[in-house]
Design an enzyme around this catalytic site. Structure first.
Site, PDB file in Angstrom:
ATOM      1  N   LYS A 174       6.268 -22.022   8.411  1.00 11.20           N
ATOM      2  CA  LYS A 174       7.301 -21.242   7.701  1.00 11.20           C
ATOM      3  C   LYS A 174       8.679 -21.706   8.144  1.00 11.20           C
ATOM      4  O   LYS A 174       8.850 -22.330   9.203  1.00 11.20           O
ATOM      5  CB  LYS A 174       7.135 -19.741   7.963  1.00 11.20           C
ATOM      6  CG  LYS A 174       7.235 -19.309   9.429  1.00 11.20           C
ATOM      7  CD  LYS A 174       8.637 -19.075   9.931  1.00 11.20           C
ATOM      8  CE  LYS A 174       8.656 -18.599  11.384  1.00 11.20           C
ATOM      9  NZ  LYS A 174      10.014 -18.620  11.986  1.00 11.20           N
ATOM     10  N   ASP A 191       5.364 -12.366  13.803  1.00 13.72           N
ATOM     11  CA  ASP A 191       5.304 -13.158  12.570  1.00 13.72           C
ATOM     12  C   ASP A 191       3.923 -13.160  11.922  1.00 13.72           C
ATOM     13  O   ASP A 191       3.791 -13.606  10.778  1.00 13.72           O
ATOM     14  CB  ASP A 191       5.713 -14.613  12.841  1.00 13.72           C
ATOM     15  CG  ASP A 191       7.199 -14.763  13.110  1.00 13.72           C
ATOM     16  OD1 ASP A 191       7.954 -13.823  12.817  1.00 13.72           O
ATOM     17  OD2 ASP A 191       7.596 -15.828  13.615  1.00 13.72           O
TER      18      ASP A 191
END
Length: 304
Positions: free
Chosen positions: A17, A149
């Site tokens: 990401k 996350d």
């Protein structure tokens, strides 16, 4: 992120990401930091595979391998995949079983979320391969316990994340953005980057409304507005991380000299990304950055 089956083998690809924007609102009394960030998965993947244990072999196993240029990966209890598998097995009341194999392509200590993505992939894969079929409402608390996350990676697509990262709103209309990622040889410790901010804990309730820069960044991302992206792609940790890793500054200056839409560090670093206009543009930018020996370079794109 979806588990796919081929014969007796299951497989899931875990994306990296990038943080298209990251604002730090303060440090909480529990040690976590309150933040607003727009995160997007990118087409750079680790691969996690599962196959049933062969007759006569041990019931459970986990092995790791890494792409050329990446360091070896621990396959013990410190690996988030192991923690995710044992946590899921305990929550479901089953014993871990089968052989899990992780192949790493996402660099570590980079702010790319590779470990968190792998943990989410382990939850998804084992949930299917073990025949548990637990709903997301059961997987999400496990994901939150593994890292800030990890919940983001349970579902696909770009998202606005708040709190410590666990409050997630998906941006269904966000288009794919061609990008180049550079990972220098030196990494950055996430705790060290946050500690360098020097924020004192507080017990103030975070504002309910989004900050104006975050609202503007959301509009820029959803419309792929190049001029607005150039202004609002920002990372509040970047200055602190550059003090810990001077290579980040070198990459920033290199990107500044190139004709890219926007550029910024991702997460707590040390990886850095540049948004490009097209896939061909990204390939050209990647070639120029590789020629400067700044680290590992990946031409990629955000994905839905």
């Amino acid at each position: 992120m979806f588990a796919r089956r081929k014969g007796a083998t299951w497989q899931v690809f875990a994306p990296a990401k990038v943080n298209l924007t990251l604002r730090i609102l303060g440090r909480r009394n529990d040690g976590f930091h309150e933040l607003e960030t727009i995160m997007s998965p990118v087409a750079l993947y680790d691969r996690l595979s599962f196959r049933p244990a062969a007759p006569g072999r041990r019931r459970w196993g986990f092995t790791c391998s890494a792409a050329p240029g990446l360091p070896s990966v621990p396959d013990g209890p410190e690996n988030l995949v192991c923690q995710a598998l044992h946590g899921l097995a305990e929550a479901a009341g089953v014993e871990p079983h089968g052989e899990f194999m992780l192949h790493k392509r996402i660099p570590a200590a980079a702010g790319l979320g590779g470990g968190s993505s792998d943990a989410a992939a382990a939850l998804r894969l084992a949930n299917r391969a073990w025949g548990l079929h637990l709903p997301d409402s059961r997987l999400r608390p496990l994901a939150e316990s593994l890292g800030s996350d990890v919940p983001f990676f349970l579902s696909p697509g770009t998202a606005l994340c708040r709190g410590r990262g666990e409050q997630i709103d998906r941006l269904e209309s966000a288009p794919a953005l061609p990008a180049v990622i550079v990972k220098p040889t030196q990494g950055v410790s996430t705790p060290a980057a946050f500690a360098a901010l020097g924020l004192r804990p507080h017990d103030q309730t975070p504002p309910a409304a989004l900050a104006a820069p975050t609202v503007a960044a959301l509009a820029a991302v959803q419309s792929a507005d190049w001029m607005a992206l150039r202004r609002w792609v920002r990372n509040a940790l970047q200055t602190a991380a550059e003090g810990l890793c001077e290579q980040i500054s070198r990459i920033r200056f290199a990107c500044k000299r190139l004709d890219v839409v926007a550029h910024c560090m991702t997460g707590s670093g040390s990886a850095y990304f540049a948004i490009c206009r097209t896939a061909r543009h990204a390939q050209r930018v990647a070639a120029r950055l590789r020629a400067q020996n700044l680290g590992m370079v990946f031409a990629t794109a955000t994905c839905r």
